[in-house]
Design an enzyme around this catalytic site. Sequence first.
Site, PDB file in Angstrom:
ATOM      1  N   LEU A 452       0.970   5.151 -20.774  1.00  0.00           N
ATOM      2  CA  LEU A 452       1.480   3.835 -21.626  1.00  0.00           C
ATOM      3  C   LEU A 452       2.870   4.010 -21.715  1.00  0.00           C
ATOM      4  O   LEU A 452       3.774   2.950 -21.846  1.00  0.00           O
ATOM      5  CB  LEU A 452       0.708   3.650 -22.783  1.00  0.00           C
ATOM      6  CG  LEU A 452      -0.588   2.681 -22.670  1.00  0.00           C
ATOM      7  CD1 LEU A 452      -1.268   2.393 -23.980  1.00  0.00           C
ATOM      8  CD2 LEU A 452       0.044   1.319 -22.097  1.00  0.00           C
ATOM      9  N   ASP A 453       3.242   5.441 -22.346  1.00  0.00           N
ATOM     10  CA  ASP A 453       4.783   5.628 -22.414  1.00  0.00           C
ATOM     11  C   ASP A 453       5.523   5.318 -21.128  1.00  0.00           C
ATOM     12  O   ASP A 453       6.620   4.796 -21.333  1.00  0.00           O
ATOM     13  CB  ASP A 453       4.616   6.960 -22.668  1.00  0.00           C
ATOM     14  CG  ASP A 453       4.216   7.279 -24.230  1.00  0.00           C
ATOM     15  OD1 ASP A 453       4.833   7.076 -25.408  1.00  0.00           O
ATOM     16  OD2 ASP A 453       3.380   8.184 -24.046  1.00  0.00           O
ATOM     17  N   TYR A 454       5.047   5.828 -20.073  1.00  0.00           N
ATOM     18  CA  TYR A 454       5.775   5.430 -18.758  1.00  0.00           C
ATOM     19  C   TYR A 454       5.852   4.038 -18.505  1.00  0.00           C
ATOM     20  O   TYR A 454       6.996   3.273 -18.080  1.00  0.00           O
ATOM     21  CB  TYR A 454       5.153   5.920 -17.431  1.00  0.00           C
ATOM     22  CG  TYR A 454       5.487   7.394 -17.553  1.00  0.00           C
ATOM     23  CD1 TYR A 454       6.586   8.023 -16.843  1.00  0.00           C
ATOM     24  CD2 TYR A 454       4.534   8.588 -17.977  1.00  0.00           C
ATOM     25  CE1 TYR A 454       6.779   9.590 -16.985  1.00  0.00           C
ATOM     26  CE2 TYR A 454       4.682  10.002 -17.836  1.00  0.00           C
ATOM     27  CZ  TYR A 454       5.847  10.392 -17.405  1.00  0.00           C
ATOM     28  OH  TYR A 454       6.043  11.678 -17.161  1.00  0.00           O
ATOM     29  N   GLY A 457       8.166   2.284 -21.030  1.00  0.00           N
ATOM     30  CA  GLY A 457       9.690   2.635 -20.635  1.00  0.00           C
ATOM     31  C   GLY A 457      10.091   1.798 -19.481  1.00  0.00           C
ATOM     32  O   GLY A 457      11.259   1.280 -19.440  1.00  0.00           O
TER      33      GLY A 457
END
Length: 603
Positions: A452-454, A457
């Site tokens: 989810l962070d990727y 971003g």
Amino acid sequence: MNAAAPLADLRVLDLSHGGGAAACVRLLALLGAEVLSPELKVLSPESAFRTPQPGVSTLVVADRETADLLASGATVVVSVTPWGLNGAPADRPAAGSLLDGLGPGVAAALAGAHAAAAALAALRWARCHHRRVVVEVSTLEVVAACLGEYPLPALCPRWTLRQAGRERVDRRLVILPCADGYVGVAAPTAVDRAYLATLVGLEAVRDEAADLGKLLGPWLQARTREEVFHAAQLWRLPFVPVLEPAEVLRDEQSAARNVWEHDALGKVVPRSPFRFTPAAGAAPRAARPRPLPLSDVRVLDLGMVWAGPYCGRLLAGLGARVVKVEGPTRPDGTRPSGRSGCWGVFGDLNRGKASLVLDLSRPAGRELFLRLVARADMVVENFSPRVMPNFGLHYAALAAANPSLIMLSMPAFGASGPWASYVAYGSGLELATGLALRQADGRPAPAPVPYLDYLVGCYGTVGLLAALHARDRSGRGVHLEVAQREVACQVLAQSRVSSPGSRVQGLEPEGGSRVPRPALDAAAIAADPCLVDRGLFAVPARAGQPCHHYARLPWRLHGIPERRERAAPALGAASRRILCRDLGLDPGEVEGLIKSGVVGAIL
């Protein structure tokens, strides 16, 4: 600029059949692009763009080879396939396991977001150079590039177990039972553990090696998910409730921000996660040739830990000049403490950037930052919504310094609603958005990698490039908010659609997928023949230099030169150069700022 539809002058021919290509098209449509489908409008690639409208850019997205699409006359042709145009056949179990291992729809979401970012970057370059560009995206490459530190033990001879502990600040997230379900618990720093000790009245939790499951059991069992969540967040602890998909439709934060709506067929779908607030008008900027899509763009990257830095890393890879801004006492949480050894995910997420250390809590630091803003094109931050206003650096102040500025904010839950000030990491947001799969015993499990962070971003990058697309014509700046949980809701909607008869407002009911995720094999990923043949991972750096063995940008822009990326910067390595060259300060003045602690720089 139409703030709600920055891509209103973009026409997309959709030749997808699902997967990453369809996710790319949907993302462009959320930003205002007109989507044409041969199946719906009896169009062919040739007829769709035979007579292009003045001022309208054209783009084709397909999940097959591109050779037969070039006759369409489109400015950009995008191919999104599982293995790439010269990849290996699709019957290899190792690669298939990698694509399926993050849960339903995740690989397609990641591939689609990266394809959209690459397409908009290629479109900007193609319009400037009046040349056609072919964008090639391999879903396997995208997923492999978004695995965090997992491939590093097999790729880096400098990797050690001692350093492994710093690679993910959310690695200590554990899922524990409470009175009515489960909660995700994390206390990654000494400050967090001190707050937790005060909250639960147990000094033992201050120990970094403490068994939180054992120590917190009685306290959690006496409280509901909601009670634990709100009590911990008052102390700014990144605790989250583990929610089922149907619960995400009804929670107070989704309701307050009007996250869900009904489409034309009556199905519940998430609204666009992109929220634009335009600034006052400014003069358009004349197009001029640039070697890379973003060679003329300056970015101030305030992003911390993962989602924000990944956005800045993608911008840097596309040619932007990115300055990573950190505080003298609050460096990035993934930054290694020393210069030797493997730099892990920090080296991955921050390569190609310059480092400036600036204390924004002090008037002199704020003034210097505003002077940099006046010369910048973008500001990226993923703090909670209170941080930038507390510095006196809310969007109104930045826009006053530069009306053409594009600012991206990526708060965890959004800048409004009852959870606005709450904090979470990507693995926690997965749990709080109904995306957790279940282990064989029914217990929820976090993702093995911070996908989810990727994804967040990359969504931020797509939104920035869409805003830049509009600003190139209008000159007008904008504030873009992308709530991280609302990006997760896009994945939820695409991956949890149930069959008729078992629908709960369009999403799976409680007791949905119980599919354990397979373990990731670092050695198998590093040695995958498709990834090796396509050169996804770079060669390790020479002895004495920082590690630089990470995945290249997970797309190929055929016809556009590739940027030779620099390694991630040491803390404050460019502070003197930036202040002297960009702001015209004399060296003696800079040394005075360093001595006073307003600026940090390496010796």
